[in-house]
Design a protein around this motif. Structure first.
Motif: not given
Length: 383
Positions: A135-136, A141-146
């Motif tokens: 989950a972390i 990964r979502a933050a990296q995409r942003l």
């Protein structure tokens, strides 16, 4: 004109492989150019004493047109997002160059960014790629995409290290203007000083394989181990050397060699210096590069400069960068990898052709040429 460079990744040991080499050579070559602007380097404590520009020590020092500032902040962290914008913006720069996509969201200084690859998007999520809870990891990964999307959106110019990387950017982010992306190839650092040993007449086929680079999952080293295990049935004296920055991924690989019964035949050289890399290349009979995704790929070029025949994955930018100077295989097919290595091991004429083609291919790449093109981008996009 005041130009900043986020040089925290400077050096192969600190920055890790090709990315660290890119930052180091960019800074070194820019320092040689005859220009009037001031360069501000943001460095970690580990590489703050980088002395190619004859800089003195201290948290903030100056020498000629270069200034160093301590930014002892690791990448991909919350601190990077909070503190780096403050350090950069207070430097009152006309432009800052981020040599990787990890551009802080809150930085206000105009910037250009180098994109080496989009492995973040090309590679599917894998539990092997992290030691964190799934989950972390997914949140990270979502933050990296942003952060990546923000870097591409706000950059005044995007430097891609290959046409393959440019195509990848346009595939995942079709809204990026193509004219904003500048393809600038990397260079080649002359590591090898000793002459390549010449095998004696009627000597046995080469029995030494080498890989240099990190051990991230997309580097496909587990598949290389599987191919190596198959090759040893025909070449019981065959050895494999794996060299790169010591981390959890190389530790996992060590455990894998133990489980496969290959530990006595696989040598690990962690955190190699340029001198030790030179020795490894000179001693190798064949260099193998099994990566599933690559934006440029410096180590195969280094191997070519040492007179080592190269066998490479046909994925990513490798055919673009290596041309006809390498023998290629499908990195997702262990049989094809094994067959191609076996053919190159046993065909002396093929090895000689690859060596000669390699010497020709490396002439295409120059750090000084790269730095001049990047300097031109600075001058055109600084505020």
């Amino acid at each position: 004109m005041r130009i900043g460079i986020d040089a925290r990744m400077l050096g192969p040991i600190v920055g890790g492989g090709g990315l660290g080499r890119y930052v180091e050579e960019l800074v070194r070559e820019l320092g040689k150019l005859d220009h009037k602007h001031r360069t501000v380097l943001f460095l970690k404590r580990e590489n703050f004493d980088f002395d190619s520009l004859a800089l003195s020590k201290g948290d903030q020092t100056q020498s000629g047109s270069v200034e160093k500032r301590l930014a002892d902040i690791h990448w991909y962290t919350i601190k990077e997002q909070i503190v780096m914008p403050w350090l950069i913006d207070r430097a009152r720069l006309d432009l800052v160059h981020f040599p990787h996509w990890n551009v802080p969201l809150l930085v206000r200084t105009p910037f250009v960014v180098t994109i080496h690859d989009l492995i973040l998007l090309e590679e599917p999520l894998s539990a092997k790629a992290t030691t964190r809870h799934p989950a972390i990891f997914a949140l990270k990964r979502a933050a990296q995409r942003l952060i990546l999307k923000n870097a591409l959106w706000r950059a005044r110019a995007i430097i891609a290290v290959s046409n393959h990387t440019k195509s990848s950017i346009l595939k995942f982010f079709p809204w990026v203007p193509e004219k904003k992306i500048h393809v600038i190839y990397e260079g080649l650092t002359p590591l090898v000083h000793a002459p390549k040993r010449v095998p004696e007449a009627h000597s046995s086929p080469p029995l030494s394989l080498l890989y240099v680079g990190n051990a991230y999952p997309h580097k496909n080293l587990e598949m290389l181990l599987a191919a190596f295990q198959r090759l040893r049935t025909h070449h019981p004296n065959l050895s494999l050397t794996l060299a790169g920055r010591g981390d959890v991924f190389y530790e996992r690989l060590k455990q894998k060699t133990l489980a496969m019964g290959l530990a006595p035949h696989v040598r690990f050289v962690l955190n190699p210096t340029d001198a030790s890399l030179s020795e490894l290349y000179v001693a190798a009979d064949l260099y193998v590069f099994p990566s599933r995704h690559e934006g440029f790929g410096l180590p195969p070029l280094e191997a070519m400069s040492a007179g080592v025949p190269v066998v490479s994955s046909n994925a990513g930018a490798m055919p673009e960068i290596l041309g006809d100077a390498a023998a290629y295989f499908d990195p997702r097919n262990v049989h094809d990898m094994t067959r191609t290595i076996q053919l190159t091991l046993t065909d002396a004429h093929l090895r000689e052709r690859l060596i000669q083609k390699g010497f020709e291919q490396i002439q295409r790449y120059s750090w000084s040429k790269m730095a001049r093109k990047i300097l031109d981008i600075y001058q055109r996009h600084a505020s």
